[in-house]
Design an enzyme around this catalytic site. Sequence first.
Site, PDB file in Angstrom:
ATOM      1  N   ARG A 298     -14.561   5.243 -27.033  1.00  0.00           N
ATOM      2  CA  ARG A 298     -13.287   4.654 -27.478  1.00  0.00           C
ATOM      3  C   ARG A 298     -13.153   3.228 -26.953  1.00  0.00           C
ATOM      4  O   ARG A 298     -12.703   2.337 -27.675  1.00  0.00           O
ATOM      5  CB  ARG A 298     -12.117   5.537 -27.018  1.00  0.00           C
ATOM      6  CG  ARG A 298     -12.031   6.771 -27.878  1.00  0.00           C
ATOM      7  CD  ARG A 298     -10.979   7.774 -27.472  1.00  0.00           C
ATOM      8  NE  ARG A 298     -10.976   8.826 -28.482  1.00  0.00           N
ATOM      9  CZ  ARG A 298     -10.268   9.927 -28.417  1.00  0.00           C
ATOM     10  NH1 ARG A 298      -9.486  10.150 -27.382  1.00  0.00           N
ATOM     11  NH2 ARG A 298     -10.318  10.815 -29.382  1.00  0.00           N
ATOM     12  N   TYR A 442     -12.782   5.755 -36.694  1.00  0.00           N
ATOM     13  CA  TYR A 442     -13.618   6.725 -35.953  1.00  0.00           C
ATOM     14  C   TYR A 442     -13.272   6.765 -34.461  1.00  0.00           C
ATOM     15  O   TYR A 442     -12.452   6.002 -33.999  1.00  0.00           O
ATOM     16  CB  TYR A 442     -15.112   6.570 -36.214  1.00  0.00           C
ATOM     17  CG  TYR A 442     -15.830   5.275 -35.947  1.00  0.00           C
ATOM     18  CD1 TYR A 442     -15.308   4.253 -35.186  1.00  0.00           C
ATOM     19  CD2 TYR A 442     -17.111   5.096 -36.483  1.00  0.00           C
ATOM     20  CE1 TYR A 442     -16.019   3.092 -34.952  1.00  0.00           C
ATOM     21  CE2 TYR A 442     -17.835   3.927 -36.252  1.00  0.00           C
ATOM     22  CZ  TYR A 442     -17.274   2.933 -35.480  1.00  0.00           C
ATOM     23  OH  TYR A 442     -17.977   1.785 -35.256  1.00  0.00           O
ATOM     24  N   GLU A 443     -13.869   7.732 -33.793  1.00  0.00           N
ATOM     25  CA  GLU A 443     -13.532   8.034 -32.383  1.00  0.00           C
ATOM     26  C   GLU A 443     -12.077   8.448 -32.227  1.00  0.00           C
ATOM     27  O   GLU A 443     -11.444   8.128 -31.223  1.00  0.00           O
ATOM     28  CB  GLU A 443     -13.797   6.820 -31.479  1.00  0.00           C
ATOM     29  CG  GLU A 443     -15.224   6.391 -31.369  1.00  0.00           C
ATOM     30  CD  GLU A 443     -16.155   7.486 -30.966  1.00  0.00           C
ATOM     31  OE1 GLU A 443     -15.701   8.487 -30.382  1.00  0.00           O
ATOM     32  OE2 GLU A 443     -17.346   7.359 -31.269  1.00  0.00           O
ATOM     33  N   GLY A 444     -11.543   9.143 -33.211  1.00  0.00           N
ATOM     34  CA  GLY A 444     -10.128   9.503 -33.182  1.00  0.00           C
ATOM     35  C   GLY A 444      -9.364   8.361 -33.815  1.00  0.00           C
ATOM     36  O   GLY A 444      -9.381   7.227 -33.299  1.00  0.00           O
TER      37      GLY A 444
END
Length: 603
Positions: A298, A442-444
């Site tokens: 993140r 992406y990555e949440g």
Amino acid sequence: MAQLIADRREIDFVMYELLDAEQLTKHEKFEDFSKKMFDMIIAEARKLSLKEILPTLAESDKKGVEFENGQVKVPQSFHRAKKAIRDAQLVSTMEDPEWGGQGLPYLISTAIMEYVVGANYSLSGYIHMGHGTGKMIELYGTDQQKQLFLENLYTAKWSGTMVLTEPEAGSDVGALTTSAKKNDDGTYTITGNKIFITGGDHDLSENIIHPVLARVEGAPEGSKGISIFIVPKIWVNKDKTLGELNDVECTGIEEKMGMHGSSTCSLSFGGKGKCRGLLLGEENQGLEIMFHMMNESRLNVGFQGSTSASLAYLYALEYAKTRVQGKEIACLKDPDAKSIPIIQHPDVRRMLTWMKVHVDGMRSLVYYVGACFDKKEVSQDAETKKLAGDMLELLTPVVKAYCAERGFEVCVEAIQVFGGYGFTSEFPVEQLARDVKIASIYEGTDGIQAMDLLGRKLGMEKGMVYTNFLGEINKIISAAKEKESLIALAKMLEKQVNALGLTAMTIGGAAMSENYATAFANAHPFLEVTGDVALGWMHLWRALTAKNALENNPKEKDRIFYQGVVTAARFYIETVLPVTFGKMKSVQALSDASLAMDEAAFG
Ligand SMILES: Cc1cc2nc3c(=O)[nH]c(=O)nc-3n(C[C@H](O)[C@H](O)[C@H](O)COP(=O)(O)OP(=O)(O)OC[C@H]3O[C@@H](n4cnc5c(N)ncnc54)[C@H](O)[C@@H]3O)c2cc1C
């Protein structure tokens, strides 16, 4: 156009003058290093990135990856660039030399990565994701697993991935259906289909080590029953030699709006019933372990936002200095007046300054987080150590989501500075905007990051961690008030920090009440204003540092640089933060209008 990534003078200012990187050499862990060595390594990273990596950016966009007979081929130029990065040992530089790293401070590695990663984010995934995979193995693996995988991952001989997403399990990872069954020899048989896996297959490394989330048969439903497995593309024998092909098949790749050089793969695990994996950690510990990698990723995604913005800004700046168009406002009616470079038009100045303050502010924030990693690890003072760890946790969703979004906006603004040429593929800024858009997904997604900030991070230690964050900003405000010329700016920031405190209390209280849905409908703007004020903090801190430097009668070039830092802070605090103040008022009002919309009324 010239080859540009990031201004070295600016990086040096953030590292050495703002964050005192040289002081790190006094700690036992880094005592073998000196500022001279840091400088040499960063200079090498910059040179290599300009010569070997940046030239791959356009090709990777135009040519992209190819998928033939179940195998992915990366753009040809990536092979040479990867070799150059590995030869220069610019992978996992912060890790222990025992496992192939250089043992550098995280802060110095951040500067290295700004060049190496910022020059082509698509390429970097194949090379640097092995670090995240390796870190999980270092922290949770058995001695044998470390011996088998760690050095080859940290040195990018092998690549790593992150294997979470399934067609019905995106943001809700707990919904995954990939299964694992324990075998008599202690390995597990993995069965399931994953999608959207970055670097899921490619021909850049001899092996790919997949950390795969799956549910052991009989484990609880939801996120509590998830385990993580090391699944090599090619099985690794006990003596580290490569064995037979594992049953992992790439069934396709995505066509995307950007990041064409990065393969986004659908992977089938165990299509022939023969996919073997090794359990990492304990059964059902999968999400906890994966979060280690996700937190690192993140921050890297936030870095993608800030480094892309840096590139876009520098390209726009160069263009604005050379593109001659239109006359000075005072001479509009004079037919003999000469046309001027567009950088001299007030509106172009506004765009460039807006971009610059976000680029410099985001870089300062990302490097601050890098410095927190080091403090958390080497500081002897328990309070400093704890504060660094808390800031890391609190700021991870902010850096991820805020820098992803502002990074995209800066790239879009760069297109505007170029005018019509910005919309064409003749110049790199449209590619940068397309490439960086994924960072907010992406990555949440950024929505999930905002929920993390409001639902978990704001409430940490009953709100004390967030309060301490505001306290850190207030320390800089107090110091700035000591300088006559900064009092006005310090007071303006103080007003915003007080408003942010009130905003946090209001939305935090609502999140814990029956009004929680309304609070979460305002979570994203809350993250945004937290990020805005954090950048205000960075700018005042930068201005204070620059003012101190100006008092020492610097050389002309430095004087111009420091005065630019102070003026940039003034622009940010005078023109950006008042808008933030309005947004804070809106968050405090906790409007439930979006929830009140009848679904049918959406149309
Ligand atoms: C180029 C690319 C590379 C990727 N690389 C990887 C990778 O390497 N490994 C991997 O595992 N995955 C990867 N992904 C997948 C990525 O992480 C997911 O796409 C992302 O997490 C969102 O999941 P989704 O696409 O299913 O969207 P959804 O989960 O369906 O979300 C759609 C929208 O709904 C919102 N939403 C969903 N649930 C909630 C909720 N509970 N509350 C509020 N809002 C919500 C989201 O914020 C989003 O705006 C990649 C995706 C892409 C496009």
